[in-house]
Design an enzyme around this catalytic site. Structure first.
Site, PDB file in Angstrom:
ATOM      1  N   SER A  49      14.562  15.296   1.956  1.00 23.92           N
ATOM      2  CA  SER A  49      15.616  14.235   2.315  1.00 23.92           C
ATOM      3  C   SER A  49      14.981  13.112   2.968  1.00 23.92           C
ATOM      4  CB  SER A  49      16.707  15.050   3.304  1.00 23.92           C
ATOM      5  OG  SER A  49      17.445  14.220   3.642  1.00 23.92           O
TER       6      SER A  49
ATOM      7  N   ARG B 169       0.837  -1.267   0.034  1.00 21.09           N
ATOM      8  CA  ARG B 169       0.098   0.068  -0.100  1.00 21.09           C
ATOM      9  C   ARG B 169       0.939   1.080   0.068  1.00 21.09           C
ATOM     10  NH1 ARG B 169      -2.332  -3.956  -0.458  1.00 21.09           N
ATOM     11  NH2 ARG B 169      -4.611  -4.597  -0.094  1.00 21.09           N
TER      12      ARG B 169
ATOM     13  N   GLU C 207       2.092   1.643  -3.351  1.00 19.15           N
ATOM     14  CA  GLU C 207       1.160   2.127  -4.400  1.00 19.15           C
ATOM     15  C   GLU C 207       0.963   3.526  -4.184  1.00 19.15           C
ATOM     16  OE1 GLU C 207      -2.524  -0.093  -4.251  1.00 19.15           O
ATOM     17  OE2 GLU C 207      -3.885   1.758  -3.887  1.00 19.15           O
TER      18      GLU C 207
END
Lengths: 149, 149, 149, 149, 149, 149, 149, 149, 149, 149
Positions: free
Chosen positions: G116, G90, G93
């Protein structure tokens, strides 16, 4: 029995951690640059006989391991095509972002050819800087032109 | 209508070939290093307004292209994960062969962290040498330590 | 406007088919080996000005294409990582099956280093043979040793 | 119990390093070329019974290993799709850069077909040269034409 | 101008759909097997001059396309490394599931070597069967032994 | 304890080499074709109880291994997506070069659907031939039509 | 002998399961955030000497393992390029679906540069919610601008 | 005719550059967060009718494009599996380095399940900081437990 | 001229968006299930003549497109090996997480063999549910046993 | 010491084969569906304490293994990105061929969102059928809509 060079690298790393040896100390003992010496210990370069014996003594390696240090190894030190380690990835990123730039500028200066990765040296230095210290690296490689034939 | 930054790079390259402009000339006109200027023309860095206009004039780009030069581009200049061009591959090879060495030596000197590829500069020079000229490259990147929290 | 070298290769191939020109004829006109000349036409080598003009005349290329022939190209002539064409695959197979053999024997003879693919030439010849003619290929590359530093 | 051919290759390499045997010596003992013999030891070719026994004696292999040497092995000697070792990569680079050239020239000379990688031999020689010695390699493969049916 | 062989395949397919020609009809016109003729139309084999003219007439191709039909093409007819089309995937599955079996049985019968994919023919036939008709395919390839040298 | 089917395959191969058993002998003992029997031994098919016991006796397998032979295995006999072994690669090449041809011809004869790789058999035979013996392979698979619903 | 950092991670996980220790307890003992402490135990960060000794005591690690905890590790905690675990996927994704959005909005606010991943912290909290509790995560990274030079 | 959603994204980007519109302005016009609105413009979310018309007016899109904005798109905004753009790569790096940490800590707090990427929101803010401004991102996703059944 | 089936799919999608046609309407017009009809429109199944004409009329396709609808297409509807679209990815995740479970349970019930994806149908329904509506999908495939021979 | 969950799966499988236990028996003992129970045994779901003890008793697992059964595992049960096992591949094929259809139809019915693979259940049943028995599978997943914010 030691059946590959990788086992020797693992032995070196295990003893380095256990004994607290630094790569600078290894390089001083061998009498060469820290860059080349570290690469050789990690299985990327080949030691000659006397160098191998010095390394073997430092890390208390068996005779068989010392023989392996003198064999040209199968090179390549990264486990994945795109490195996952952030420090090493930044170098891959430089190649990816600046690759076409490097190509254009070397060709503009030298014509068609390459910068050798064999007749090549590298020097890594710390530059003190009030905004945060910098890593300075000098790469030097012979230009090899393509020839017509 | 120009719908991506890559089209602008192609326009620049086509005009560079047609007009015979060198990257040194572009860098001189812009007033910055040849390394940064070339990277920016190839779609890896962002020009500010006045720089973009200078570049636009040199390569006779349309206004729309000059606007695109001021947009942060999607970076990455290579068509394949492992570069096929021999000159660029040698750099990938350096990362592959020396990657673990670079990692070990920077950590030995600085501790855990990385060498920045953002607060970074590069300088490419020819070194004349009777055994064949050399390409010398200086890379300089700020060291960024990992912090505990 | 021609925006990349690949378009020039396609123009050359289209005209080669349409006019029935052979690579031998191109090599004779340029005055170099058929191997180097073909590689250059296919976008893997760089022509100088007079060579590019000869090629341009043979294939009736526009001026812009002749300028592209003098630019060091992004090399790599295969569309996939593992070639699908049976003729080219056999060469990949040789590297795959004999790769470690080649490595062992060159290191046994020369020590650690590589056989250059830049200071390199290739010669392809037909050898008549009653059991079926043979393709004989001679590859010649300078040995480049790794050096300690 | 030895359950695959790869274990035999590892035994051979470990004993080769430990005993300091060269591939030339193995080839002389077997009475065949150093190229074929090395490939066979590395698990790419199949020895007959008497050859396998000679090899077994040289490397002090157990009987089971000698049986494995006479079984046609699953071939392919490289651990990655694109080789990481610089020496072997240069060969892959030749295929990549010159692949389409080789294809064009063989087809121009022979028509549609391939150069066999099975009915094939290879010879690797050192050529002394004041500008640096060269590796010369001769590849010879039967031409196999596609037939209509 | 037609710049690659793939465009000719697309022309053939578009005209085949538009005119309702079958591969059997093409093969009959050319006077060769339906397997070879279809492969050649799809850009995997090379027609000679008279065959190319017959094909050109059937599909109403321009002269330039007829010239391309006589050039040895870059072979490989699938868009992905692992085919996604279910019919073609079943063949890949056969190679995957039975690959080691095929290898063992050919070596048991013939020794070390390969079954040629060049000196090769294929015949596809329908076998009527009350439990559902079957596709029967005969593959015939010359055995090529590895030789010692 | 044996924790996967692959270990059983390795046991079978090791004993086959050590005892010099042929696949024909195994097939005769089991009473089925050499193709199916070899595939089953190599972990691609499932033996029933009595077949597994015959195989277990031939290769002197422990009871646990005989139990594993009766479990439907995770199929797939090749270590890489594109096979590196030259013999098996030729089959992949056939799928790659002729894949679209096979698809076109089966659809022309049968309509949309596939040739089953499950309701499937294979027969490998030597054909003696003065120009060099040939490997003939008959593949037979039920045609399975796509249905509308 | 312990030859890599991964072995230490496995020891920690095995003892964590066996002893029922939570990451919160480890973080409390070390005196740092649970996020950093867990990452360090899993081989992604480097402990200093006193932290390593605390961790070593909690998990009853041998001295050698405690030494490894103080070495900058090769980072990267996932076994595949695209994670297969649904929880971690997830996050991938999110990068895939929102990646270009994140890029556009950070550039709109800050100009060209990056957020960063080194000067970086993460905080994971449960938010009680009648429609189902939520996972709230705060990521904080220093903005690093590209500079011209 | 517009045949896919990607063309609409390109139209939006081209007009955004040409007109100098910011994502904040789009979000304000639509009346939703800048994060969701940008994702929707870039083809990752679906607008309803009135939102689509506002966007269409801002970017002067044709009616057909406005219709496409209301179709659930094929999501995924990155051109490569591992992103090459340094800003987006840092997010992939976070997933790679901290992935196992995130997994451990969410499971320790919530048990087995995932953090939703659908019932999900994101907020990107600038935090002024004397050591360099920071990018702060809050991710909030509903916890979805695995259930037994 | 239309040279591939993909162009027809794009035409259908463009007209579907422009005219606001639903897949249910197409299925009703054709007289088949919405699942099969949608798959066929998207280039995964083959229409017969009368079905193709109905579809052609609905989407106002040219005659040539209607001919293409009756040709068995090269199947595979996803642009990447691992789908990036979250909805489709969840299905891939089911295969990844439950794949070995599905295999074990089908083999326990049926023995060795497969569930056909050709003699196969699918039915997608909404199930109203106070905790949030559910998508219910029924997959039905003929079991095909492996046979011995 | 058991250092990962995979070892526990191997222990379960080895004992299942040795003792001839079926998944139905395990599911009955645990009191849950055969689908969830099998997935949990194969390391894809998490048992609670009492379930883990029942499983531990059935398969005679050591205490340490029973502790591992209660830890949320790293999920993903397939060894390759594209499954090679024919039974599992057919499911991947369904995703590949019908993926875009599933997406279109769920969006047409529900709008933009996904079918959950977490709030999800699966039921596999045999349907007797004179033309050959069928495998019927019901998948049920909660619809999760994307929300604007």
């Amino acid at each position: 029995m030691i059946t590959d060079r990788k086992t020797v690298t693992e032995l070196i790393l295990a003893n380095k951690v256990a004994k607290g040896i630094t790569w600078h100390q290894v390089a001083d003992a061998v009498g060469l640059s820290k860059e080349w010496t570290t690469a050789a210990c990690l299985g990327q370069m080949t030691f000659n006989k006397s160098q191998a014996e010095i390394v073997g003594e430092l890390f208390e390696l068996p005779d068989e391991a010392i023989a392996w240090l003198q064999i040209a190894p199968y090179k390549g030190s990264l486990p994945t095509v795109v490195p996952t380690d952030p420090l090493i990835y930044r170098w891959y990123e430089v190649v990816n972002v600046y690759g076409s730039t490097i190509k254009e500028l070397i060709h503009e200066e030298f014509g068609d050819g390459i910068m050798s990765a064999i007749d090549f040296s590298m020097d890594i230095q710390r530059e003190e800087n009030p905004n945060g210290d910098r890593v300075n690296v000098v790469l030097s490689g012979k230009f090899l032109p393509y020839k017509t034939y």
